[in-house]
Motif scaffolding. Structure first.
Motif, short mmCIF file in Angstrom:
data_model
loop_
_atom_site.label_atom_id
_atom_site.label_comp_id
_atom_site.label_asym_id
_atom_site.label_seq_id
_atom_site.Cartn_x
_atom_site.Cartn_y
_atom_site.Cartn_z
N PRO A 339 0.82 -1.22 0.00
CA PRO A 339 0.00 0.00 0.00
C PRO A 339 0.85 1.27 0.00
CG PRO A 339 -0.80 -1.55 1.64
CD PRO A 339 0.48 -2.10 1.14
N LEU A 340 1.98 1.22 0.73
CA LEU A 340 2.85 2.40 0.76
C LEU A 340 3.44 2.69 -0.62
CD1 LEU A 340 4.78 1.90 4.11
CD2 LEU A 340 3.38 3.88 3.50
N PHE A 341 3.89 1.63 -1.31
CA PHE A 341 4.43 1.82 -2.66
C PHE A 341 3.35 2.33 -3.59
CE2 PHE A 341 8.06 -1.55 -2.31
CZ PHE A 341 8.72 -0.70 -1.44
N ALA A 342 2.16 1.74 -3.51
CA ALA A 342 1.07 2.13 -4.41
C ALA A 342 0.64 3.58 -4.19
CB ALA A 342 -0.11 1.19 -4.20
N ALA A 343 0.88 4.07 -2.97
CA ALA A 343 0.44 5.44 -2.65
C ALA A 343 1.39 6.50 -3.21
CB ALA A 343 0.34 5.60 -1.13
N LEU A 344 2.61 6.08 -3.61
CA LEU A 344 3.61 7.07 -4.03
C LEU A 344 3.15 7.99 -5.17
CD1 LEU A 344 6.50 8.28 -3.80
CD2 LEU A 344 7.20 6.57 -5.47
#
Lengths: 442, 183
Positions: A339-344
């Motif tokens: 989720p953190l990567f996708a939020a970038l």
């Protein structure tokens, strides 16, 4: 044991011919691995990757022979008449084509790769040698484009991954050499506007071959090599393809592409470990770290301006891919990193607006994001007993600290002490992580 | 089917260099001859052996746009320059077109940079001629370079290239240093 080894060596060919699917091949490999001795060496000996070394030798040998012939011709050029020079210029091409005919009949992968790359090089060399004979002027972009278009069919006709990688190199060469306006370029110039779409079209030519190879054996070295070349071509090509007016958008494109690559590497190459073996994940994660760190710099946050041009479609597509992949990984149990990567991409897009409203809020957000990624990397590294991942998290935190020392207005003494403390903390953290991981392993 | 497509690709791979030869030969045989004054230098090209890099007097003069409404170009863009012969017998570029002009002698050129002549001066551009290199045997290139420096040291040096032009395509026929063709 020999029968099992023979069966395992046949699997790659059976998958290629569609007799069995890749999943079945993997299950058979897993099932018969113990019968071949159970060791990694025995399994590797029975796998089709035995041929990879031979394949590299075949490709390298063909490239060296082609290069050597060209140099010999160039050296003795003046001794021959123009007619002879034309004939000799076409000779390597004809030889490559005949080798291609033999490879098609023979069906050998070694011959296909060797003949493919030899013919691809010879096609360009014949044009260059004839240009020399007839005193043609230099038009490098046109030459590279024609070369690529003549070589590209060999990817599919000879099933040649080497030509696919070579085509990406030619596409990269074309975008670097093709005329571009720079900062003085006219806005709305048609040729300038076409450079990036043309590069993307050229870039896409070898992609179906890569996808096919991915389906057959995504862990194979040939897939990894093609991915490395494709990633390099995409990074360089996008950088050179964008006009000066779209320079800010390229940062967003890179950030979104990094997120999509890291998640694709995690989703489709989950079992392939190591930075070299899984370039999508390693380059993507490196890109995410760089993008996240760049957001912590106030100047960057405030001054990014997104253009209202068609280039913004690229980050949109990459962001959508990242969100879909992030969701799938989240559903599969990855609650933090994915989720953190996708939020970038989303964060990167909105950060300039937030920064222009409140620099404090944007600063807090960007730093919190870096801390979250670093924490998630360390947590994942500990959970999977992978020191490399945990080190990446510590490294990201260290980079953040160093960055703040560089762009802050602290004295040299404070900065010097800060560097030493950070360095010591880094080693302590690594020592602690190693102990944790060893403890978990025992 | 795959073999048939392979045969077509092989023919295309052979057709491209052969079509270059045919185009060049037809220009050499039936193109209009021009002389362009030169100033060669001598770099090394790892792919094509040694050659004399050529630059021309015509490249040092801005060429006005045929369409004065056309104001800006990025560098290295292909355009088309009308060619005339001046009183000294050397070729001169008179106008530069964005599209191939009809009914006039022209040569393909590449844009370099805009010429800012100030208010009221017609919009013009510096261009690069496409025949920018003259290939020589490795052992001859240094001697030719020395001959060039000697030729250009003399006043009124008769140093030029002979070019034939047909439908924009230029075929470089000879390099002449101080009135003597380079063999």
């Amino acid at each position: 044991m020999q029968k099992e080894a023979w069966l395992l060596s046949e699997l790659h060919g059976l998958v290629e011919k569609g007799v069995i699917d890749a999943a079945t091949a993997e299950r058979l490999r897993a099932h018969y691995a113990p019968a071949t001795g159970g060791t990694a060496a025995a399994v590797a000996a029975a796998s089709p990757r035995l041929g990879w070394g031979m394949l590299l030798l075949s490709i390298g040998g063909a490239a060296l022979i082609a290069g050597g012939i060209i140099l010999l011709f160039a050296h003795n050029w003046e001794s021959w008449t123009p007619g002879m020079r034309v004939g000799l210029s076409l000779l390597p091409l004809l030889a490559g084509q005949l080798a291609g005919v033999y490879a098609l009949r023979n069906g050998s992968r070694l011959w296909c790769e060797g003949a493919g790359i030899f013919t691809a090089i010879a096609a360009g060399a014949s044009i260059a040698l004839i240009a020399q004979t007839y005193q043609f002027g230099g038009d490098l972009p046109r030459f590279l484009m024609v070369w690529l278009l003549l070589a590209a069919p060999l990817i599919y006709l000879l099933d040649s991954s080497a030509v696919a990688a070579f085509s990406w190199a030619l596409a990269t060469g074309w975008i670097i050499a093709s005329p571009h306006g720079g900062w003085w370029g006219q806005s709305g110039d048609v040729q300038q506007a076409l450079r990036l779409p043309v590069f993307l079209a050229l870039f896409a030519i070898p992609l179906p071959h890569l996808i096919r190879e991915l389906r057959i054996d995504r862990a194979s070295p040939r897939v990894a090599w093609m991915l490395r070349m494709a990633i390099l071509a995409a990074i360089v090509g996008l950088g050179f393809g964008a006009s000066y007016h779209d320079r800010d958008a390229i940062a967003l494109v890179y950030a979104a592409m990094a997120a999509a690559m890291a998640l694709a590497g995690q989703h489709w190459f989950g079992g392939v470990h190591g930075a070299w073996g899984n370039p999508l994940r390693s380059v993507g994660q490196l890109g995410i770290c760089i993008a996240a760190l760049s957001l912590t710099v106030e100047f960057t946050r405030v001054h990014f301006t997104w253009p209202s041009s068609s280039i913004m479609l690229l980050p949109l597509l990459f962001a959508l891919a990242a969100l879909v992949l992030g969701w799938r990984l989240f559903a599969a149990g990855d609650r933090w990193l994915a989720p953190l990567f996708a939020a970038l991409p989303v964060l990167f897009y909105f950060m300039p607006s937030i920064a222009r409203s409140s620099t404090v809020l944007s600063g807090l957000l960007s730093h919190a994001y870096v801390f979250a990624i670093a924490g998630a990397l360390i947590q994942r590294g500990l959970a999977l007993s992978r020191l490399g991942l945990a080190n990446a998290g510590v490294g990201l935190l260290t980079a953040l600290v160093l960055l703040r020392f560089f762009d802050s207005h602290l004295s040299y003494v404070v900065r010097g002490v800060g560097f030493i403390v950070t360095g010591v903390a880094f080693f302590v953290a690594i020592f602690w992580l190693r102990r944790r991981l060893r403890g978990a392993a025992s | 089917m795959k073999r048939l497509v392979f045969a077509v690709v092989c023919l295309a791979q052979l057709a491209v260099p052969l079509s270059l030869v045919a185009k060049h030969e037809s220009t050499r045989s039936s193109g209009t001859p021009f002389r362009f004054q030169t100033a060669p230098v001598d770099p090394a090209d790892p792919f094509r052996g040694r050659y004399v890099r050529l630059s021309f007097a015509a490249e040092r003069t801005p060429v006005p746009f045929a369409d004065q409404g056309f104001v800006y170009y990025a560098p290295d863009r292909r355009m088309y320059a009308e060619v005339e012969v001046d009183k000294d017998g050397f070729a001169r570029l008179t106008k530069v077109h964005a599209q191939r002009p009809a009914g006039v002698e022209y040569v393909d050129v590449f844009t370099r940079h805009m010429h800012d002549g100030g208010p009221g001066v017609p919009a013009a551009m510096f261009v690069r001629l496409p025949f920018d290199r003259y290939y020589l045997p490795e052992d001859k290139a240094p001697a030719v370079e020395a001959a060039y420096f000697e030729a250009t040291a003399k006043a009124q040096a008769n140093t030029y290239v002979e070019v034939r032009v047909r439908d924009g395509h230029a075929a470089l026929v000879a390099l002449v240093l101080d009135g003597r063709p380079v063999e």
